[in-house]
Scaffold this motif. Structure first.
Motif, PDB file in Angstrom:
ATOM      1  N   PHE A  96     -44.067  29.511  21.994  1.00  0.00           N
ATOM      2  CA  PHE A  96     -42.926  28.714  21.523  1.00  0.00           C
ATOM      3  C   PHE A  96     -43.371  27.515  20.692  1.00  0.00           C
ATOM      4  CE2 PHE A  96     -41.750  30.113  26.008  1.00  0.00           C
ATOM      5  CZ  PHE A  96     -41.304  31.346  25.581  1.00  0.00           C
ATOM      6  N   ASN A  97     -44.578  26.975  21.010  1.00  0.00           N
ATOM      7  CA  ASN A  97     -45.147  25.861  20.229  1.00  0.00           C
ATOM      8  C   ASN A  97     -44.222  24.643  20.172  1.00  0.00           C
ATOM      9  OD1 ASN A  97     -47.515  27.318  19.590  1.00  0.00           O
ATOM     10  ND2 ASN A  97     -46.470  28.329  17.894  1.00  0.00           N
ATOM     11  N   LEU A  98     -43.553  24.360  21.276  1.00  0.00           N
ATOM     12  CA  LEU A  98     -42.730  23.149  21.349  1.00  0.00           C
ATOM     13  C   LEU A  98     -43.582  21.992  21.860  1.00  0.00           C
ATOM     14  CD1 LEU A  98     -39.479  24.599  22.989  1.00  0.00           C
ATOM     15  CD2 LEU A  98     -40.005  24.358  20.549  1.00  0.00           C
ATOM     16  N   LEU A  99     -43.271  20.796  21.393  1.00  0.00           N
ATOM     17  CA  LEU A  99     -43.975  19.611  21.891  1.00  0.00           C
ATOM     18  C   LEU A  99     -43.319  19.177  23.203  1.00  0.00           C
ATOM     19  CD1 LEU A  99     -44.577  17.563  18.631  1.00  0.00           C
ATOM     20  CD2 LEU A  99     -46.134  19.088  19.830  1.00  0.00           C
ATOM     21  N   PRO A 100     -44.080  19.184  24.299  1.00  0.00           N
ATOM     22  CA  PRO A 100     -43.478  18.944  25.615  1.00  0.00           C
ATOM     23  C   PRO A 100     -42.867  17.564  25.802  1.00  0.00           C
ATOM     24  CG  PRO A 100     -45.879  18.973  25.761  1.00  0.00           C
ATOM     25  CD  PRO A 100     -45.526  19.438  24.384  1.00  0.00           C
ATOM     26  N   LEU A 102     -41.125  15.940  23.615  1.00  0.00           N
ATOM     27  CA  LEU A 102     -39.908  15.786  22.816  1.00  0.00           C
ATOM     28  C   LEU A 102     -38.762  16.582  23.407  1.00  0.00           C
ATOM     29  CD1 LEU A 102     -41.284  16.097  19.159  1.00  0.00           C
ATOM     30  CD2 LEU A 102     -41.071  14.049  20.590  1.00  0.00           C
ATOM     31  N   THR A 103     -37.544  16.107  23.198  1.00  0.00           N
ATOM     32  CA  THR A 103     -36.361  16.842  23.623  1.00  0.00           C
ATOM     33  C   THR A 103     -36.134  18.027  22.686  1.00  0.00           C
ATOM     34  OG1 THR A 103     -34.885  15.538  22.223  1.00  0.00           O
ATOM     35  CG2 THR A 103     -35.292  14.719  24.469  1.00  0.00           C
ATOM     36  N   ALA A 104     -35.197  18.884  23.055  1.00  0.00           N
ATOM     37  CA  ALA A 104     -34.873  20.037  22.211  1.00  0.00           C
ATOM     38  C   ALA A 104     -34.478  19.581  20.813  1.00  0.00           C
ATOM     39  CB  ALA A 104     -33.749  20.855  22.846  1.00  0.00           C
ATOM     40  N   GLU A 105     -33.608  18.567  20.723  1.00  0.00           N
ATOM     41  CA  GLU A 105     -33.156  18.140  19.400  1.00  0.00           C
ATOM     42  C   GLU A 105     -34.283  17.493  18.604  1.00  0.00           C
ATOM     43  OE1 GLU A 105     -29.882  15.458  19.688  1.00  0.00           O
ATOM     44  OE2 GLU A 105     -30.899  14.040  21.014  1.00  0.00           O
ATOM     45  N   GLN A 106     -35.208  16.809  19.276  1.00  0.00           N
ATOM     46  CA  GLN A 106     -36.343  16.218  18.568  1.00  0.00           C
ATOM     47  C   GLN A 106     -37.298  17.292  18.068  1.00  0.00           C
ATOM     48  OE1 GLN A 106     -37.596  13.609  21.757  1.00  0.00           O
ATOM     49  NE2 GLN A 106     -36.606  11.812  20.847  1.00  0.00           N
ATOM     50  N   ASN A 107     -37.496  18.346  18.862  1.00  0.00           N
ATOM     51  CA  ASN A 107     -38.330  19.466  18.415  1.00  0.00           C
ATOM     52  C   ASN A 107     -37.710  20.158  17.209  1.00  0.00           C
ATOM     53  OD1 ASN A 107     -40.882  20.403  19.967  1.00  0.00           O
ATOM     54  ND2 ASN A 107     -39.537  19.715  21.617  1.00  0.00           N
ATOM     55  N   VAL A 108     -36.407  20.343  17.233  1.00  0.00           N
ATOM     56  CA  VAL A 108     -35.724  21.010  16.131  1.00  0.00           C
ATOM     57  C   VAL A 108     -35.813  20.178  14.850  1.00  0.00           C
ATOM     58  CG1 VAL A 108     -33.457  21.767  15.272  1.00  0.00           C
ATOM     59  CG2 VAL A 108     -34.177  22.333  17.597  1.00  0.00           C
ATOM     60  N   PRO A 141     -38.751  20.735  27.027  1.00  0.00           N
ATOM     61  CA  PRO A 141     -39.147  22.131  27.253  1.00  0.00           C
ATOM     62  C   PRO A 141     -39.318  22.505  28.723  1.00  0.00           C
ATOM     63  CG  PRO A 141     -40.291  21.290  25.346  1.00  0.00           C
ATOM     64  CD  PRO A 141     -39.535  20.125  25.934  1.00  0.00           C
ATOM     65  N   THR A 142     -39.872  21.601  29.528  1.00  0.00           N
ATOM     66  CA  THR A 142     -40.088  21.920  30.945  1.00  0.00           C
ATOM     67  C   THR A 142     -38.769  22.099  31.698  1.00  0.00           C
ATOM     68  OG1 THR A 142     -40.270  19.543  31.428  1.00  0.00           O
ATOM     69  CG2 THR A 142     -42.328  20.782  31.081  1.00  0.00           C
ATOM     70  N   GLU A 143     -37.687  21.638  31.127  1.00  0.00           N
ATOM     71  CA  GLU A 143     -36.366  21.774  31.753  1.00  0.00           C
ATOM     72  C   GLU A 143     -35.604  22.996  31.244  1.00  0.00           C
ATOM     73  OE1 GLU A 143     -35.041  17.209  32.438  1.00  0.00           O
ATOM     74  OE2 GLU A 143     -35.314  17.785  30.337  1.00  0.00           O
ATOM     75  N   LEU A 144     -36.270  23.811  30.434  1.00  0.00           N
ATOM     76  CA  LEU A 144     -35.642  24.981  29.838  1.00  0.00           C
ATOM     77  C   LEU A 144     -36.376  26.245  30.254  1.00  0.00           C
ATOM     78  CD1 LEU A 144     -35.260  23.586  26.199  1.00  0.00           C
ATOM     79  CD2 LEU A 144     -33.448  23.739  27.919  1.00  0.00           C
ATOM     80  N   SER A 145     -35.652  27.351  30.329  1.00  0.00           N
ATOM     81  CA  SER A 145     -36.279  28.639  30.612  1.00  0.00           C
ATOM     82  C   SER A 145     -37.056  29.109  29.386  1.00  0.00           C
ATOM     83  CB  SER A 145     -35.206  29.669  30.957  1.00  0.00           C
ATOM     84  OG  SER A 145     -34.425  29.971  29.808  1.00  0.00           O
ATOM     85  N   ARG A 156     -35.427  25.465  15.406  1.00  0.00           N
ATOM     86  CA  ARG A 156     -36.385  24.682  14.600  1.00  0.00           C
ATOM     87  C   ARG A 156     -36.741  25.418  13.309  1.00  0.00           C
ATOM     88  NH1 ARG A 156     -41.865  23.843  17.593  1.00  0.00           N
ATOM     89  NH2 ARG A 156     -41.866  26.092  17.213  1.00  0.00           N
ATOM     90  N   ALA A 157     -36.878  26.753  13.407  1.00  0.00           N
ATOM     91  CA  ALA A 157     -37.199  27.544  12.212  1.00  0.00           C
ATOM     92  C   ALA A 157     -36.025  27.596  11.243  1.00  0.00           C
ATOM     93  CB  ALA A 157     -37.588  28.962  12.624  1.00  0.00           C
TER      94      ALA A 157
END
Length: 245
Positions: A96-100, A102-108, A141-145, A156-157
């Motif tokens: 997934f390559n998300l930054l842990p 950051l929130t979902a909206e910050q990652n996007v 991310p840790t709060e998401l499946s 994000r893409a």
């Protein structure tokens, strides 16, 4: 305007030199029409990821050419290639390559911020809503499946509104139910919004969501299937795995 989002013309990609040289792609020519979903399959080492890399401008062919929306990539500087990928191409990977932190909206929002642009919160929320996560914008991310994290990666893409979305085993780390949900989302984006999707996968079920499946063996195209189900794709793959080298 040409109806092809991407054209791959007689592309070869070789690594190394002399007796140790490896040919990953061998004179591959393919067209990917706008608003279609193409899956790329083949045995291990067939050149799937190399094809994706060359088509997306991540890798340079040894010979041949790649045209993205009328732009010939051969000869573009690294800076111009980077800009093209940033502005016109989206990527989703197995990881997934998300930054842990950051929130979902910050990652996007990250791709736009890296490009020196300040994304509006409305645009970010719109991207999350497109993937069914409008109510998870503040979650990390840790709060998401796993499926939700891949949806964030998809948002994000899509935030840059790319002409083409590339997926390299985008459902490879997901369970079967979550995988189907993500694939249905991709299918819906093609059908309802005209998004162009090119996906490398080893999974016949995943490939069955595509309009067509292109098969590679030893760096060469070995046919394609249109509108095939998972059983038909599996049968074709079984034949390919017996193709002599």
């Amino acid at each position: 305007m040409n109806d092809d989002a991407i054209q791959v013309r007689s592309v070869s990609r070789r690594y190394g030199s002399g007796d140790s040289a490896v040919t990953a792609l061998d004179e591959v020519s393919l067209a990917f029409p706008r608003g279609t979903f193409t899956a790329v399959m083949g045995p291990s080492g067939s050149g799937k990821s190399t094809l994706l890399g060359c088509a997306a401008g991540l890798d340079r062919p040894t010979s041949g050419s790649v045209v993205v929306g009328g732009t010939e990539l051969t000869g573009l500087s690294e800076t111009r290639l980077t800009l093209l990928r940033r502005e016109r191409i989206g990527f989703v990977f197995q990881a997934f390559n998300l930054l842990p932190s950051l929130t979902a909206e910050q990652n996007v929002a990250l791709p736009l911020r890296l490009a020196g642009r300040r994304p509006s919160r409305a645009r970010v929320r719109e991207a999350l809503a497109r993937v069914g996560l409008g109510d998870r914008a503040r979650h990390r991310p840790t709060e998401l499946s796993g499926g939700q994290q891949q949806r964030v990666a998809l948002a994000r893409a899509l935030i840059t509104r790319p002409e083409v979305l590339f997926g390299d085993e985008p459902t490879g780390a997901l369970d079967s139910q979550t995988s189907r949900e993500v694939l249905a989302l991709l299918r819906d984006m093609v059908d309802r919004e005209g998004q162009t999707v090119i996906m490398v996968t080893h999974d016949p079920v995943a490939a069955s969501y595509a309009d067509r499946v292109v098969f590679l063996v030893d760096g060469r195209v070995h046919g394609e299937l249109a509108g095939a189900g998972a059983d038909g794709i599996t049968a074709h793959m079984t034949k390919l795995e017996s193709v002599p080298c």
